[in-house]
Every structure is written in structure tokens, then in C-alpha cells.
Write a protein that holds these residues in place. Structure first.
Motif, mmCIF file in Angstrom:
data_model
loop_
_atom_site.group_PDB
_atom_site.id
_atom_site.type_symbol
_atom_site.label_atom_id
_atom_site.label_comp_id
_atom_site.label_asym_id
_atom_site.label_seq_id
_atom_site.Cartn_x
_atom_site.Cartn_y
_atom_site.Cartn_z
ATOM 1 N N ALA A 97 37.265 7.772 48.162
ATOM 2 C CA ALA A 97 36.477 8.667 47.314
ATOM 3 C C ALA A 97 37.272 9.249 46.160
ATOM 4 O O ALA A 97 36.693 9.670 45.143
ATOM 5 N N MET A 98 38.599 9.271 46.284
ATOM 6 C CA MET A 98 39.450 9.796 45.222
ATOM 7 C C MET A 98 39.220 9.060 43.903
ATOM 8 O O MET A 98 39.385 9.631 42.818
ATOM 9 N N GLN A 99 38.805 7.801 43.981
ATOM 10 C CA GLN A 99 38.578 6.999 42.776
ATOM 11 C C GLN A 99 37.379 7.481 41.966
ATOM 12 O O GLN A 99 37.171 7.040 40.844
ATOM 13 N N PHE A 100 36.598 8.400 42.541
ATOM 14 C CA PHE A 100 35.408 8.901 41.854
ATOM 15 C C PHE A 100 35.578 10.358 41.415
ATOM 16 O O PHE A 100 34.604 11.041 41.114
ATOM 17 N N SER A 101 36.818 10.816 41.353
ATOM 18 C CA SER A 101 37.071 12.214 40.976
ATOM 19 C C SER A 101 36.617 12.525 39.558
ATOM 20 O O SER A 101 36.342 13.683 39.230
ATOM 21 N N HIS A 102 36.503 11.486 38.717
ATOM 22 C CA HIS A 102 36.067 11.716 37.336
ATOM 23 C C HIS A 102 34.610 12.151 37.257
ATOM 24 O O HIS A 102 34.147 12.569 36.186
ATOM 25 N N GLU A 103 33.875 12.080 38.358
ATOM 26 C CA GLU A 103 32.484 12.529 38.348
ATOM 27 C C GLU A 103 32.383 14.053 38.388
ATOM 28 O O GLU A 103 31.304 14.612 38.200
ATOM 29 N N ASN A 104 33.487 14.730 38.627
ATOM 30 C CA ASN A 104 33.522 16.198 38.601
ATOM 31 C C ASN A 104 33.830 16.698 37.194
ATOM 32 O O ASN A 104 34.601 16.072 36.451
ATOM 33 N N ASN A 105 33.259 17.855 36.844
ATOM 34 C CA ASN A 105 33.420 18.426 35.510
ATOM 35 C C ASN A 105 33.968 19.846 35.602
ATOM 36 O O ASN A 105 33.374 20.699 36.285
ATOM 37 N N VAL A 106 35.053 20.110 34.901
ATOM 38 C CA VAL A 106 35.661 21.444 34.903
ATOM 39 C C VAL A 106 34.666 22.491 34.408
ATOM 40 O O VAL A 106 34.590 23.608 34.946
ATOM 41 N N ASP A 142 45.582 12.465 41.736
ATOM 42 C CA ASP A 142 44.164 12.247 41.978
ATOM 43 C C ASP A 142 43.822 10.863 41.455
ATOM 44 O O ASP A 142 44.721 10.099 41.075
ATOM 45 N N GLY A 143 42.550 10.523 41.376
ATOM 46 C CA GLY A 143 42.173 9.279 40.728
ATOM 47 C C GLY A 143 42.614 9.284 39.280
ATOM 48 O O GLY A 143 42.565 10.319 38.605
ATOM 49 N N ARG A 144 43.048 8.136 38.780
ATOM 50 C CA ARG A 144 43.552 8.047 37.406
ATOM 51 C C ARG A 144 42.541 8.556 36.378
ATOM 52 O O ARG A 144 42.858 9.385 35.517
ATOM 53 N N ASP A 145 41.320 8.075 36.470
ATOM 54 C CA ASP A 145 40.296 8.477 35.495
ATOM 55 C C ASP A 145 40.012 9.969 35.592
ATOM 56 O O ASP A 145 39.776 10.642 34.582
ATOM 57 N N GLY A 146 40.039 10.486 36.819
ATOM 58 C CA GLY A 146 39.803 11.904 37.000
ATOM 59 C C GLY A 146 40.882 12.759 36.360
ATOM 60 O O GLY A 146 40.587 13.775 35.713
ATOM 61 N N MET A 147 42.135 12.373 36.511
ATOM 62 C CA MET A 147 43.226 13.149 35.923
ATOM 63 C C MET A 147 43.123 13.186 34.405
ATOM 64 O O MET A 147 43.288 14.240 33.776
ATOM 65 N N LEU A 148 42.810 12.043 33.808
ATOM 66 C CA LEU A 148 42.652 11.989 32.351
ATOM 67 C C LEU A 148 41.489 12.867 31.905
ATOM 68 O O LEU A 148 41.598 13.636 30.936
ATOM 69 N N LYS A 149 40.362 12.755 32.609
ATOM 70 C CA LYS A 149 39.169 13.512 32.220
ATOM 71 C C LYS A 149 39.368 15.007 32.391
ATOM 72 O O LYS A 149 38.988 15.810 31.515
ATOM 73 N N HIS A 150 39.978 15.406 33.493
ATOM 74 C CA HIS A 150 40.103 16.830 33.763
ATOM 75 C C HIS A 150 41.069 17.510 32.790
ATOM 76 O O HIS A 150 40.897 18.687 32.468
ATOM 77 N N ALA A 151 42.065 16.781 32.307
ATOM 78 C CA ALA A 151 42.941 17.342 31.269
ATOM 79 C C ALA A 151 42.140 17.621 30.002
ATOM 80 O O ALA A 151 42.263 18.696 29.394
ATOM 81 N N SER A 152 41.320 16.670 29.606
ATOM 82 C CA SER A 152 40.481 16.866 28.415
ATOM 83 C C SER A 152 39.459 17.975 28.645
ATOM 84 O O SER A 152 39.178 18.781 27.753
ATOM 85 N N ASP A 153 38.894 18.021 29.862
ATOM 86 C CA ASP A 153 37.936 19.076 30.204
ATOM 87 C C ASP A 153 38.556 20.458 30.057
ATOM 88 O O ASP A 153 37.929 21.392 29.541
ATOM 89 N N CYS A 154 39.782 20.618 30.547
ATOM 90 C CA CYS A 154 40.454 21.920 30.475
ATOM 91 C C CYS A 154 40.663 22.352 29.030
ATOM 92 O O CYS A 154 40.458 23.524 28.676
ATOM 93 N N VAL A 155 41.075 21.401 28.196
ATOM 94 C CA VAL A 155 41.270 21.721 26.782
ATOM 95 C C VAL A 155 39.951 22.151 26.153
ATOM 96 O O VAL A 155 39.873 23.156 25.433
#
Length: 317
Positions: A126-135, A149-162
Motif C-alpha cells: 500500500a505504500m506505493q499509493f501514498s501519493h493519493e494523500n493530499n497535505v 515512503d512511496g517515491r511518488d508520494g514523497m515527491l508529491k508531499h514535498a510540493s504539497d507542503c510548499v
């Protein structure tokens, strides 16, 4: 979405089950050196136990005991009900945890022999779907952690935080090799803080092509842990050495880095200076290493305050 009156810490990272198995022989006796290209072996493992793991859960567990306000944003699989029940029992919010019904929870299968050599297999599930969460769905927030975490999730969550204006700590951990130099430089550009152990930090410098001074110059703080040698915090143009706290016993290093990061996040959320923040983090790592697994140790905020004063000669505040 940043609220300096809030102490809520968003913890983006993995949730996992660790399956620990013990082989009572030696791997070396079952492996033939010139036949390793066609391995077909089976190890009898009389003992098996499951530990609750994952960086997000380990950090939240420590932060909760400190009296912090952790909010885990992560993914569990169809088998994650047991973990949700555990969080409910601990009083840790599950409102930002998404269940992925067609996947299993991330799991690490560890087989150790009598010499403590290990053969590990990791299923991200399920870690591979972490990008489905939104900050943006979970404010207001004081600070966030982007842990392995999942690669895509880490990239997305950094952008979300900004986008949400939430300061965050980048802690790439064992997922660091997934990112190239350009991606790591972008993480550092976006982050407010970076935390890594000494090995990870060497890899971070190598991949980015940046020196420690260059990386630190782009952050409010750079934190590098060095095991029993303590840790370093680069902040406000200075390099601060944080001493290690002698442990009552050295049992298992699993989760020590997560305990340390919980101390950092608690200090940030509560406005501690970096010397106090680093020393609190060091103390939590020392408490954790004396226990097996990432979530089997216990402490209270009052107890930690007393241990802090005893170790460092002043009160934590």
C-alpha cells in the motif's frame, strides 16, 4: 495552512509490519560459494514474531508519548485493521490514514541466523499509493515530516507542503537511492530542514554535488546523526555538536533514528532552541535502543524531562 499556534505535526511516511524470523544455523553453511548463481535453499525458522513498524508510526509513537500532536498521513492495506486498532488504543489520530483495499500493508520479512546475519525481503504494498494523500486536506499544521515512503508520494508531499506554506523536514532514509541528483536538490530547495545519518548524508552530497555548507546554507537546519558519536546540527551559520546519551543497554537500533526525529519535531513545534532540540532527540534515541523493536519502549513526558535535566544539567523548555 501553517499555524504557529498549532503544534500538530504531519508525519508522511511508511506504515509496515515487520516479520522477524530466527534461523538457528548459519547461512554460510547452506550456501555454496560457486553455486550462488542458482540458489535454491530453505531455512527452518522455529521462531516468528511480528513488530509494528514503518517510519511514520515509529515517529508518531515517540511524539505521542512526549505529549506532542502527531498526525500520520500514510497508507495501509486490506490487512491494516490491526494497526488502526493499535493507533486508537494509543490515542493517535487515524483521520489521515488511507486504506488501499486492493493491496497489503507494506511488510518487511527479516530472517536472521545465529551470527545475526540477515536476509531481508521488503514488500511495499500500500505504500506505493501514498501519493493519493493530499497535505492540503489536513490543516492547520505547525510542521511536517517527509520520511521514507512511496517515491511518488514523497515527491508529491514535498510540493504539497510548499503550496500549503507548511515547513517540512526531509528525511530520505533508505529511500534516498530512489532519487537522482536533480530530484534531491529540488527536495533540499523546498525543505526547511533536512535530517540524515552520516552514511545517507555522504550519499546526499555525492548525488547532489553539493557540500555540507552548501546544503546547510539553504536550510533553517541540517541535522546529521553519527551513532554513538552523537550528532551535528548546522543552523544559524553555526555547527553544533550534540552529545550522545549513554544507553542503559544496547539491544536493538531499529527505530532509533525515528525516535531521534520525534525529538527534533517536538522541539520545532514547541519553539525550543536547537541545542535543546538536539539533546532531546539524542535522549530519545538512547531510550529506544535499550528495547527490541521500534515501538516497545515506554516513557512519559515528565520522565523524559527529568532524564534530560540529569543528562544535560538544565531543564528542557
Amino acid at each position: 495552512m501553517t499555524d504557529t499556534s498549532s503544534t500538530t505535526t504531519l508525519i508522511c511516511g511508511s506504515l509496515a509490519f515487520d516479520k522477524i524470523m530466527q534461523y538457528h544455523g548459519r547461512f554460510s553453511e547452506a550456501l555454496i560459494a560457486d553455486q550462488l548463481h542458482k540458489v535454491n535453499v530453505s531455512f527452518l525458522v522455529p521462531t516468528l514474531h511480528t513488530e509494528y513498524g514503518g517510519c511514520a508510526a515509529n515517529v508518531a509513537y515517540n511524539l505521542m508519548m512526549l505529549g506532542g500532536d502527531p498526525l500520520i498521513m500514510a497508507t495501509l492495506g486490506q490487512d491494516g485493521g490491526e494497526y488502526l486498532a493499535r493507533f486508537a488504543e494509543l490515542g493517535i489520530s487515524t483521520r489521515a490514514i488511507r486504506t488501499i483495499g486492493h493491496a497489503y500493508t507494506a511488510q518487511c520479512f527479516v530472517t536472521a541466523d545465529q551470527d545475526n546475519n540477515q536476509i531481508n525481503a521488503f514488500h511495499p504494498g500500500a505504500m506505493q499509493f501514498s501519493h493519493e494523500n493530499n497535505v492540503a486536506d489536513y490543516g492547520p499544521l505547525r510542521v511536517a515530516l517527509i520520511a521514507p515512503d512511496g517515491r511518488d508520494g514523497m515527491l508529491k508531499h514535498a510540493s504539497d507542503c510548499v503550496s500549503a506554506g507548511v515547513p517540512f523536514m526531509f528525511d530520505p532514509g533508505q529511500q534516498l537511492p530512489m532519487f537522482n541528483g536533480e530530484e534531491l536538490r529540488d527536495f533540499i530547495d523546498k525543505a526547511t530542514y533536512v535530517a540524515a545519518n552520516d552514511y545517507e548524508f555522504e550519499m546526499l552530497m555525492e548525488r547532489t554535488g553539493w557540500s555540507a555548507d552548501t546544503i546547510a546554507g539553504q536550510l533553517d537546519a541540517l541535522i546529521v546523526t553519527r551513532g554513538e558519536q552523537g550528532s551535528e546540527i548546522f543552523a544559524n551559520g553555526e555547527r553544533m555538536m550534540i552529545p550522545a546519551v549513554p544507553a542503559s543497554a544496547v539491544v536493538d537500533p531499529t527505530g532509533c533514528g525515528d525516535a531521534y526525529r520525534a525529538g527534533l519535531l517536538f522541539g520545532i513545534a514547541n519553539g525550543f532552541d536547537w541545542g535543546t532540540t538536539g539533546r532531546l532527540a539524542s535522549l530519545l534515541g538512547s531510550i529506544k535502543i535499550a528495547h527490541q523493536g521500534g515501538q516497545n519502549h515506554r516513557f512519559t513526558a515528565a520522565g523524559v524531562a527529568g532524564q534530560f535535566e540529569q543528562a544535560f544539567g538544565y531543564r528542557m523548555q
